[in-house]
Design an enzyme around this catalytic site. Structure first.
Site, PDB file in Angstrom:
ATOM      1  N   HIS A   1       0.796  -1.223   0.000  1.00 40.26           N
ATOM      2  CA  HIS A   1       0.000   0.000   0.000  1.00 40.26           C
ATOM      3  C   HIS A   1       0.832   1.279   0.000  1.00 40.26           C
ATOM      4  CE1 HIS A   1      -3.366  -2.703   1.014  1.00 40.26           C
ATOM      5  NE2 HIS A   1      -4.133  -1.742   0.540  1.00 40.26           N
ATOM      6  N   GLY A   2       2.056   1.218   0.444  1.00 44.23           N
ATOM      7  CA  GLY A   2       2.861   2.431   0.444  1.00 44.23           C
ATOM      8  C   GLY A   2       4.247   2.214   1.021  1.00 44.23           C
TER       9      GLY A   2
END
Length: 465
Positions: free
Chosen positions: A317-318
């Protein structure tokens, strides 16, 4: 280019639909491919070469994997395809993360690359990986036509925000899909529903969360209001994009799997993740968790498998530690449930729903932060650390956004859908609904368009994906 833009809605999409409709069947994929490349190049023309290289390598590796099936070379080409697919993702998405952490550990000051993240790279990389792995496993045949494979990877309806469409699921649709007025009508309605989720609900909630971030008058109640609104914002934003993707896919004859199924009505974290971002969860299950051994191993190894999956889920996700913590946080919750009280949750429905919403709200506060320090500060604020209990700003925003929040909360449940289904069981109401349905959807589209034309707050949340 975003789905939620005037350019896409009233220029790009009508032109593509017209070209697609008048093009012979044999050339429809070529129209979709060219349209998808234009769609992607609209904002990031340079990165179209990265996508093209990824597709080209996947095409060649797929043929070689199938050519040498059952021999060592097949596995070698699979490994090469995985490395080449992940190389671009790691370089563009995680290079600065690794350099920054290296600098912190060593005290050095190696310069950051400061690369722009190609939009959608996390999604199309996973799709390419699913293709080569499925070919290696024998779940799909290697695609001989490069245009068909490129269409699968670059298909604009699901390119920038998913869902993650697996090659084996649409292999046949690439060459033998059907089109009907029923599909078109369904696609239009599903797209408008998704657009309304994004523009009318998610963006309005986003205004409140942005106001909280910029506020100097944060309080405990304001932190919890932020947690609620951000949780709903990301749900309606993400599920809205998924609805739009599914709707657009239907317009072009594709059937994409559902990606969200009312996750906030879950009675356990386990159930929540069966309903939230379904395509990502099943991807990690089938391509990471099961190959590691799943739960058919000793307990310690099983725990290791779970935490590997949730570490990777968070990291996907990041490129920040708060995303890793977010993933591991769910790993801890899920293993705790499985070992201790999953069965008990089923016996206490009200308490189980409160439990899920409580921990999910905390999770998305962690998710919303720009880094781990900010995440710790936000979670601390929810429990009174360096924040008073109530503030004037909290009351102001609660009053101004109260109606939107209530509508969003109800819309996040199947209540409206259930009521409509029950009413339509009556022949009399069904005739009335058939009469008002089209004007209602047109009105919904016009309202969303008015928000866009007004230049309203319209963030894109997937720039870190």
């Amino acid at each position: 280019m975003l789905f939620s833009s005037i350019t896409f809605l009233y220029y790009f999409l009508p032109v593509v639909l017209l070209l697609y409709a008048i093009t012979p069947k044999a050339l429809k994929n070529a129209v979709l491919l060219i349209s998808s490349l234009v769609f992607y190049a609209w904002g990031e023309p340079i990165y179209i070469f990265l996508m093209a290289a990824t597709i080209g390598i996947a095409y060649i590796m797929g043929l070689l994997i199938e050519r040498f099936r059952g021999r060592l070379w097949s596995k070698v080409f699979l490994i090469l395809s995985i490395i080449s697919s992940l190389a671009g993702l790691i370089y563009f998405k995680y290079a600065d993360f690794f350099i920054g952490n290296f600098n912190r550990i060593t005290g050095l000051s190696a310069p950051l690359l400061k690369l722009a993240l190609p939009i959608g790279i996390s999604f199309y990389t996973f799709q390419v990986l699913s293709y080569t792995v499925d070919v290696y496993r024998g779940d799909a045949k290697a695609q001989k036509n490069p245009i068909n494979l490129a269409t699968y990877v670059a298909l604009f309806p699901q390119l920038i925000a998913g869902p993650i469409v697996r090659y084996a699921d649409i292999e046949n649709q690439l060459t033998a899909r059907t089109h009907s007025f029923e599909q078109i009508a369904y696609g239009i309605k599903r797209f408008i529903i998704g657009l309304a989720k994004k523009i009318i609900l998610a963006n309005a909630l986003g205004e409140l969360t942005e106001a909280f971030i910029c506020s100097n008058d944060k309080s405990v109640l304001f932190f919890w209001l932020f947690a609620l609104c951000y949780m709903l914002q990301i749900y309606f934003d993400f599920s809205g994009y998924s609805d739009m993707a599914i709707g657009l896919g239907s317009l072009f004859g594709f059937k994409f799997a559902e990606n969200f199924h009312y996750p906030f009505i879950s009675s356990s974290i386990t159930e929540f993740w069966r309903r939230w971002h379904i395509s990502l969860g099943t991807w990690f299950r089938d391509y990471v968790y099961i190959p590691l051994g799943g739960n058919r191993v000793k307990k310690l190894r099983w725990l290791f498998n779970i935490f590997v999956v949730w570490f990777l889920t968070g990291f996907w996700h990041g490129a920040e530690w708060n995303f890793v913590v977010w993933g591991l946080y769910f790993g801890v919750l899920l293993t705790t449930e499985k070992f201790f009280f999953l069965q008990h949750l089923k016996k206490h429905k009200v308490l189980s729903h409160i439990y899920v919403l409580f921990f999910v709200a905390i999770s998305f506060v962690i998710f919303s932060a720009n880094n781990l320090t900010e995440a710790v500060s936000y979670v601390g604020g929810m429990f009174g650390a360096n924040a008073r209990f109530v503030s004037k700003e909290w009351l102001f925003y609660l009053k101004n956004y109260g109606f939107t929040i209530v509508v969003a909360v109800i819309s996040a449940t199947p209540l409206f859908k259930t009521i409509l289904k029950n009413l339509c069981a009556s022949e009399k109401f069904s005739r009335v609904w058939n009469f008002v349905e089209i004007p209602l959807f047109i009105a919904l589209l016009m309202i969303a368009t008015a928000y866009l034309a007004d230049g309203s707050f319209n963030p894109f949340l997937y720039f870190r994906f």
